[in-house]
Design an enzyme around this catalytic site. Structure first.
Site, mmCIF file in Angstrom:
data_model
loop_
_atom_site.group_PDB
_atom_site.id
_atom_site.type_symbol
_atom_site.label_atom_id
_atom_site.label_comp_id
_atom_site.label_asym_id
_atom_site.label_seq_id
_atom_site.Cartn_x
_atom_site.Cartn_y
_atom_site.Cartn_z
ATOM 1 N N SER A 187 22.344 13.242 -20.319
ATOM 2 C CA SER A 187 22.977 13.276 -21.630
ATOM 3 C C SER A 187 24.380 12.704 -21.677
ATOM 4 C CB SER A 187 23.005 14.716 -22.149
ATOM 5 O OG SER A 187 23.759 15.545 -21.291
ATOM 6 N N HIS A 215 16.775 13.889 -24.483
ATOM 7 C CA HIS A 215 17.270 12.584 -24.933
ATOM 8 C C HIS A 215 16.268 11.464 -24.688
ATOM 9 C CE1 HIS A 215 21.338 13.636 -26.226
ATOM 10 N NE2 HIS A 215 21.314 14.543 -25.257
ATOM 11 N N LYS A 246 17.383 16.120 -32.045
ATOM 12 C CA LYS A 246 18.013 14.827 -31.777
ATOM 13 C C LYS A 246 17.213 13.740 -32.475
ATOM 14 C CE LYS A 246 20.400 16.430 -27.682
ATOM 15 N NZ LYS A 246 20.093 17.866 -27.853
#
Length: 399
Positions: A187, A215, A246
């Site tokens: 990240s 991610h 996200k």
């Protein structure tokens, strides 16, 4: 006999810590977003190019997600009213879990209230005293906290160092239960785990293989299925963790794996057991997001086109972006106070790129953490690069 009153607050040390943060140039205030989370957004009364959002695909504002959320509120209200194990499991929650499992090509999945809760709750539920967790040194804080909560022994191997991992597994062959865990995309550095080698070692040594794909979901693999799909390793990773906050654009986390894994987490994962379930609007919007991922591949294509354009621009300016391979692109500056000054000066010029320093990253490894999205225009990226170059030269980060 009465006690003598204390002369200072027992929380005085907090004020002292804040003074030290200010002295070190690391004190930050929360920037206030006015309006939607967009590629060009308004923070603290200033219009800026937003390079600090995890909204990779722009789904926080997608009309299909908005409509799904509104319909769910009208039909089902604003809350679930209970934890999942009592009265808070709605059909929407089960539909979402089935949809995620199908998307990730696993037997089952369970949704948590956050990606942090998914990681920490899973690790703490699966391991205990006498067990061993083998973890990459740059794994997410939620993995670290889950490992500590589990009370298992912890061995940390240097970042992406497969040979070191193998040595740890060889040295601990007598431990009955071992978990190997890595981020898929890291990240803060934006590089990708060498998952084929790590998963092969876990299988060879009889260890549980777990990956945090926070991610990677919506970014890597077909339709954004993540690191496992990116490498073609379906069936070779026991536990896949992802986030719904996200690239998915909403809120929450999830764990995918075998049916027995998920049923065990239903019974033993403390964040699942003791937190109220997602509101209907959140679950419905998440369901809509997975439809968008499969129906609108151009979003991920645009994300990667923008990523390549931005990285090429940073390289041309001679910024140090480390080993980044993904839309997460750090700009290394070294010391924390310089990273914060760089960030603040950029903000004054119209670019929001958050400075990151210790303890989030190691001392001497402070950086700006930038992320481009599918919704940035060429004009946005070119202007941001121009301003980055000007401020970088002004502060001596580049020449």
């Amino acid at each position: 006999m009465s006690a003598t009153p204390a002369t200072e607050s027992p929380l005085q040390y907090l004020d002292e810590a804040l003074v030290q943060l200010r002295h070190d140039g690391l004190y930050r205030t929360l920037r206030e977003l006015e309006g939607e989370q967009l590629a060009r957004a308004r923070f603290d009364g200033r219009d800026v190019i937003n390079l600090s959002s995890n909204n990779y695909l722009g789904l926080t504002n997608h009309p299909k997600l908005k409509e799904a959320a509104l319909q769910a509120v009208r039909a089902l209200g604003v809350g679930s009213g209970s934890v999942r194990t009592i009265a808070g499991t709605m059909k929407l929650h089960m539909d979402l879990e089935r949809r995620i499992a199908s998307f990730k090509k696993t037997e089952a999945s369970v949704v948590f209230q956050s990606g942090f809760a998914a990681n920490a709750g899973t690790v703490a539920a699966l391991l205990g005293k006498g067990d061993l967790i083998v973890s990459d040194e740059l794994n997410h804080a939620s993995i670290i906290d889950g490992a500590r909560l589990s009370r298992a022994d912890i061995r940390v191997f240097p970042h992406r160092d497969v040979a070191a991992l193998e040595r740890v597994l060889q040295e601990t062959k007598d431990v009955k239960r071992r978990l190997v865990i890595t981020d898929g995309v890291f990240s803060m550095d934006g590089d990708i785990a060498p998952l084929p080698e790590i998963a092969a070692l876990a299988r060879t040594h009889g260890a549980i293989m777990m990956i945090d794909d926070a991610h990677s979901s919506g970014v890597l693999g077909r339709a954004g299925r993540g690191t496992v799909d990116h490498y073609g390793l379906h069936g070779q990773v026991d536990i896949q963790v992802g986030t719904l906050s996200k690239a998915i654009g909403v809120l929450g986390g999830y764990v995918c794996g075998s049916r027995s894994l998920i049923e065990y987490l239903y019974h033993r994962a403390r964040p699942f057991l003791f937190s109220t379930s997602h509101p209907p609007a959140v679950a419905a919007a998440c369901l809509a997001a997975f439809d968008v991922l499969e129906q609108e591949p151009s979003l991920i294509e645009r994300l990667w086109t923008n990523t390549r354009r931005f990285k090429e621009g940073l390289r041309a300016l001679a910024f140090d972006t480390g080993a980044s391979e993904t839309p997460i692109t750090p700009i290394f500056v070294g010391e924390g106070d310089l990273a914060m000054r760089f960030s603040d000066r950029l903000f004054e010029r119209g670019v929001f790129a958050q400075g990151i320093g210790y303890p989030t990253v190691a001392k001497g490894k402070a950086r700006l953490r930038t992320i481009v999205t599918a919704t940035h225009s060429d004009e946005d990226l070119d202007l941001a690069l121009s301003i980055l170059g000007d401020v970088g030269r002004e502060l001596g980060v580049i020449t």
